[in-house]
Motif scaffolding. Structure first.
Motif, short mmCIF file in Angstrom:
data_model
loop_
_atom_site.label_atom_id
_atom_site.label_comp_id
_atom_site.label_asym_id
_atom_site.label_seq_id
_atom_site.Cartn_x
_atom_site.Cartn_y
_atom_site.Cartn_z
N ASP A 187 1.07 -0.84 0.11
CA ASP A 187 -0.12 -0.17 -0.23
C ASP A 187 1.21 0.94 0.20
O ASP A 187 1.92 1.57 1.02
CB ASP A 187 -0.71 0.05 1.59
N ASP A 221 1.20 4.93 0.61
CA ASP A 221 0.70 6.58 0.81
C ASP A 221 1.55 7.96 0.55
O ASP A 221 2.39 8.08 1.20
CB ASP A 221 0.87 6.32 2.79
N SER A 228 0.48 10.76 0.78
CA SER A 228 0.01 12.38 1.79
C SER A 228 1.30 12.71 2.58
O SER A 228 1.11 14.11 2.81
CB SER A 228 -0.88 11.84 3.15
#
Length: 163
Positions: A137, A139, A141
Motif C-alpha cells: 500500500d 501513502d 500524503s
C-alpha cells in the motif's frame, strides 16, 4: 521372522528391528517429524506450490513499512545489511519531492518480509512456504516521501519424506 526397520528421519534401512537408527542414531520412540526443525536459511519460499507431497502446517504472514525507520530496523534485526533510505535520499525527497528513495527500498522490504516468513515457518517446523502473495500500500500524503507498507502471506508446509 524379523522385519527390517527404516529410519523415519534419514531413511536408512536397518536390516533388523531396532530401537534406534544404525546410521544417524535417532531413537525411534522419541522421533517426531513435527519436532524436527529446519534452519530458517533452508526454508524454501515460493509463489507457486511444490511438486513433492507435503503436509500443510498453516499460514505465515510478514509485514514491513518504510515509515519511521521500521524497515531499516527490521533489516538490521534480521541481519540484512542494507539501509533502505539514506539521509541524502531523504533530503532529496523532502526538497525536490522525488520519491526514488522509496522505490529503492522495495527490494529491501521484500528481503525483510521473505526472511520473516522463513523464520516463522521454521518455528512452526515447516521446510517451505508456498503460494506466497504480496501486497503493498502506498501513502502519498507525506511531503515528498511516499510511505509504503509491504505484506507477504503464504502457507507453511512440511515436505513428506520419501517412503
Amino acid at each position: 521372522m524379523s522385519t527390517a526397520t527404516d529410519c523415519p528421519k534419514c531413511g536408512f534401512h536397518n536390516p533388523a528391528p531396532v530401537a534406534s537408527c544404525g546410521k544417524c542414531g535417532v531413537i525411534f520412540a522419541r522421533y517426531s517429524p513435527e519436532k524436527q526443525r529446519v534452519p530458517a536459511g533452508q526454508v524454501v519460499v515460493s509463489t507457486a506450490t511444490i511438486s513433492e507431497p507435503f503436509d500443510t502446517i498453516g499460514p505465515v504472514y510478514a509485514v514491513t513499512t518504510n515509515m519511521k525507520g521500521v524497515l531499516d530496523a527490521a533489516a538490521r534485526k534480521l541481519g540484512i545489511d542494507l539501509q533502505a533510505v539514506s539521509d541524502s535520499e531523504v533530503m532529496s525527497a523532502l526538497v525536490l519531492g522525488d520519491s526514488v528513495a522509496n522505490y529503492q527500498a522495495f527490494p529491501i522490504a521484500f528481503a525483510v518480509c521473505v526472511e520473516q516468513l522463513k523464520r516463522q515457518a521454521a518455528r512452526l517446523g515447516a521446510d517451505a512456504v508456498v503460494g506466497v502473495k504480496m501486497n503493498f500500500d502506498l501513502d502519498r500524503s507525506g511531503v515528498g516521501l511516499m510511505a509504503f507498507t509491504m505484506q507477504l502471506i503464504g502457507t507453511a508446509v512440511r515436505r513428506r519424506q520419501a517412503s
